[in-house]
Design an enzyme around this catalytic site. Structure first.
Site, short mmCIF file in Angstrom:
data_model
loop_
_atom_site.label_atom_id
_atom_site.label_comp_id
_atom_site.label_asym_id
_atom_site.label_seq_id
_atom_site.Cartn_x
_atom_site.Cartn_y
_atom_site.Cartn_z
N GLN A 521 0.84 -1.42 -0.09
CA GLN A 521 -0.09 0.02 -0.03
C GLN A 521 0.70 1.20 -0.04
O GLN A 521 1.78 1.33 0.84
CB GLN A 521 -0.83 -0.07 1.17
N TYR A 523 0.19 4.83 0.60
CA TYR A 523 -0.48 5.97 1.17
C TYR A 523 0.35 6.80 1.87
O TYR A 523 0.42 8.25 1.28
CB TYR A 523 -1.64 5.59 2.04
N GLU A 639 -11.89 -1.91 7.74
CA GLU A 639 -10.83 -2.37 8.51
C GLU A 639 -10.59 -2.01 9.85
O GLU A 639 -10.11 -2.74 10.63
CB GLU A 639 -9.40 -1.63 7.62
N SER A 763 -3.72 7.17 13.22
CA SER A 763 -3.51 7.25 14.45
C SER A 763 -4.67 7.41 15.27
O SER A 763 -5.71 7.73 14.96
CB SER A 763 -2.48 8.21 14.81
N ASN A 764 -4.49 6.95 16.79
CA ASN A 764 -5.57 6.91 17.67
C ASN A 764 -6.13 8.60 17.87
O ASN A 764 -7.13 9.02 18.08
CB ASN A 764 -5.35 6.29 18.96
N GLU A 765 -4.94 9.50 17.41
CA GLU A 765 -5.43 10.89 17.53
C GLU A 765 -6.46 11.42 16.44
O GLU A 765 -7.32 11.89 16.89
CB GLU A 765 -4.16 11.79 17.60
#
Length: 781
Positions: A521, A523, A639, A763-765
């Site tokens: 991938q 990206y 996903e 990311s979790n942020e």
């Protein structure tokens, strides 16, 4: 197991909806939150007029059988009402009195007394305090003895809610070394009542019985079989209190979010400040977890196979409801600023009520201590072979109408194949397998026709429905199967099937299925990771081809790939997302340079990919030009449910327990408390995951709230990995498998695997930003 809706299920749903509507209507019209201030001034626990109206609605008898004067409904129905009462912090003792009614319903000979309770003629409460719940309580608090004409009671009953207005009590006592239930009127000689004002303005009572004389009719029931009824009612009260706390948390959360949208500081709504947005999202996650757990426990309350399972479930619901309500109310005060600390702000009413109810039927520490001694939290999974699968030869049949097959039959087929064919020594790998290590498994699945389970059969896949696909992936995770370089299967194939041309499908799909072409991938870029729309890689049209220049990074296992799907900018006009296109690139050509990047563990899992004047034929553009962003975004939501799967954390818990037992740490109280809280986090992740899985099973589209799975799942896994390092002591930083007694544990692999989990897939942020914007609708900065 997926349950098929029956006529009775539909009827139950209709009843639940009607009860909810009734409770909402009654609360809106009669239960203004501000009325609590007047009750406080009057020093009165609740409004008796309101209480009588609740009784007229039949709420006290919701779970009492119809033949005994009740409505004969499920625990879920009572939970729906309790949840709505929590939203308006109603102090009326529905949970306590309905618990007394449920207990009386076990003994039909007391129907006259039961009817008085249901109709509101008699306010009755029962002592359900467990040993240790209140300081000084003992296992057998009340002693009963036979005397001429009746019985004599001595002892104390703790934790009677709204004790200032209760008419009488159901007291559990020890009678000749056997359990007995007595009805004790409030004005009995020898009974004294000590009232304690609680934070929410209600009054809790401690009843002292000093040679209280009762006639024979006061004995409601006796015998050791009583314990089952008492346990059931205690669990019911605990779950209903959990539902109430969830409703309370939901409403004070909504109040706080609304405030963040209108309160301005420094010229902007404070809800636009990222610090507050992320804190608000964490509250949303706690609210969602609590809702999922309570809903699950209520739906199964009458079906638990044994007392221990029901106790475990009700305690888990109470723990999460405690945690959510206390955190959300505390943060509500903080986010309201100085106003939140004033008596005139309604937030304080929610804070005080949460404090009182989180302490009742077990506060979090009390429940964690009970869980520490429970082996039921993660029972050992017994893998049984389904002989019918072998007898029918289903393992040897590659072509099936999978969707017509029963879910459990399908699960058995998949599980048997994985268990018998995947090497034991390769399960739960410490790092991502390289292509040369996992290629054999990819080809085995390809040969069987299972390598592309979600692809339609006409394109060479299994054609699994979302429900079957979920089972397939769950069984892969349960078996610990290493993930092969599967971007071709997971991303490129579905992309081309939906957005590609017939020529593109004919060119690429067969080689993906055969393992002849391996994809990666393209990206992320050095300055466009989570902020992917700011990517700089550029594709310029040049006749019948595009010339691409740029750099991709964090490209997983690009050194093993033959092709890369890539996002590149084809226009600088309009919004950044509007000028991005989707390309398929053959990596075996001039201008492509791949440089592996070593991760913290020293493994070359990621790569940088440099594209210098790389020529890509125009027919390698997927979809329309400048419309690649929508394509890429569609691939990510599905996903996230799997990134948030509980399987990884469940495995980490089991390895942590093995390590703790082998190292002698397991019996230490400090360790057991940490582990228990993390176990509860994992269990609650599983409950929440199942709610999103139900959406997938129905074939519906996942919303932005699915991001909470990724946040909670990966951060829970990270905490488990950190506790594993701590538990290993001086050897916690040792690379490779560490020998503890007769077992080996690779501590650092778990720690290293947890680090990127909170980053990849967005990311979790960024996930918090997605929820803040897409779910909470907080203002932009």
């Amino acid at each position: 197991m997926v349950q098929v809706a029956t006529e009775s299920d539909e009827s139950e749903h209709e009843i639940i909806d009607m009860l909810r509507d009734s409770a909402v209507s009654f609360s809106t019209g009669n239960l203004e939150v501000s009325r609590l201030r007047e009750l406080h001034d009057k020093k009165c626990s609740f409004d008796k007029t309101i209480w009588r109206e609740m009784c007229e609605l039949g709420w006290v008898g919701i779970t009492v059988p119809e033949n005994l004067g009740g409505l004969g409904l499920s625990a879920t129905c009572l939970g729906v009402v309790a949840r709505e009462l929590g939203k308006v912090v109603a102090p009326e003792p529905l949970i306590e009195v309905s618990s007394a009614a449920t207990l009386l319903s076990y003994f039909p000979e007391n129907q006259d007394l039961l009817l008085k309770v249901i109709t509101g003629e008699l306010l009755l409460s029962c002592g359900l305090v467990e040993a240790g719940e209140y300081i000084g309580t003992k296992e057998e608090a009340v002693d009963a003895s036979s005397v001429p004409g009746g019985y004599q009671l001595n002892g104390q009953v703790f934790g009677i809610s709204s004790a200032d207005l209760i008419d009488g009590y159901i007291v559990c006592a020890d009678l000749k070394k056997s359990l007995a239930l007595f009805y004790v009127e409030r004005d009995c000689a020898g009974l004294s009542l000590h009232l304690t004002e609680c934070a929410d303005g209600t009054y809790s009572g401690k009843v002292t019985l000093n040679n209280v004389q009762l006639d024979e009719t006061s004995l409601l029931a006796a015998g050791d079989s009583l314990q089952e009824a008492i346990d059931h009612v205690r669990d019911q009260a605990r779950v209903m209190t959990s539902a109430y706390l969830v409703g309370l948390a939901e409403n004070v959360f909504d109040i706080t979010i609304d405030y963040l949208k209108v309160r301005k500081q420094f010229g902007s709504a404070i809800g636009s400040f990222q610090a507050l947005q992320h804190r608000a999202v964490d509250l949303f996650i706690q609210k969602s977890l609590a809702s999922a757990v309570v809903d699950e426990v209520l739906s199964e309350f009458e079906q638990f196979p044994n007392v221990q399972d029901r106790l475990h479930a009700s305690s888990r619901a109470k723990y999460r409801a405690n945690e959510a309500a206390l955190l959300i109310t505390r943060e509500a005060v903080q986010m309201h600023g100085g106003m939140g600390y004033t008596e005139e702000c309604d937030v304080g009413l929610y804070v005080n009520r949460a404090l009182v109810l989180s302490a009742k039927y077990g506060n979090s520490s009390f429940l964690v201590e009970k869980f520490c001694d429970s082996s039921a939290m993660f029972p050992s999974e017994v893998i049984e072979s389904d002989e019918s699968v072998l007898e029918e030869g289903l393992l040897d049949t590659d072509e099936q109408n999978w969707d017509a097959m029963d879910d459990e039959k399908f699960r058995s087929i998949v599980r048997n194949f994985f268990e018998s064919e995947y090497p034991t020594e390769m399960r739960y790998p410490s790092k991502r397998p390289r292509w040369n290590q996992i290629k054999f498994w990819y080809l085995k699945l390809s040969e069987k026709g299972w390598v592309a389970p979600a692809w339609p059969t006409e394109h060479g896949g299994m054609g699994l429905s979302p429900a079957k696909m979920l089972i397939f992936i769950e069984e892969q995770e349960r078996c610990g199967i290493g993930r092969s370089p599967d971007m071709g299967i997971q991303m490129v194939g579905p992309l081309l099937i939906k957005h590609g041309t017939a020529d593109q499908r004919a060119r690429y799909l067969p080689k993906i299925l055969a393992g002849e072409e391996v994809w990666c991938q393209g990206y992320s870029e050095p300055n466009a990771g989570s902020d992917l729309a700011s990517l700089k890689t550029e594709a310029i049209a040049n006749g019948d081809e595009f010339i691409i220049n740029g750099q991709k990074t964090w490209t997983t296992l690009a050194q093993d790939a033959s092709h890369m799907f890539c996002l590149a900018r084809t226009s600088k006009e309009g919004k950044p997302q509007e000028g991005i296109s989707f390309f398929l690139i053959d990596l075996d050509q001039p201008g492509v340079t791949i440089r592996p990047i070593k991760n913290l563990a020293g493994d070359e899992e990621f790569c940088e990919v440099f594209l210098d004047d790389v020529r890509v034929p125009a027919d390698c553009l997927v979809g329309a030009i400048n419309e690649g962003w929508a394509i890429a975004k569609a691939l990510l939501s599905f996903e996230r449910i799997f990134i948030g799967s509980p399987k990884q954390s469940q495995y980490a818990v089991k390895r942590l327990e093995v390590l703790a037992k082998a190292s002698g740490v397991f019996q230490k109280n400090t360790f057991r408390e940490k582990l228990t809280r993390l176990k509860l986090n994992v269990l609650d992740l599983e409950s929440t995951y199942q709610q999103f899985a139900d959406i997938v099973r129905r074939g519906d589209t996942l919303g932005p709230d699915v991001s909470l799975l990724k946040i909670w799942g990966t951060e829970t896994f990270a905490r488990l990995s950190e506790l594993m390092v701590e538990t290993a002591g001086a050897e916690g930083a040792s690379i490779g498998k560490i020998v503890f007694g007769d077992t080996e544990v690779d501590v650092m692999s778990q720690f290293y695997n947890a680090r990127p989990a909170t980053i990849y897939g967005g990311s979790n942020e960024i996930q918090r930003n997605i929820i803040a914007k897409g779910v909470l609708n907080l203002p932009k900065n």
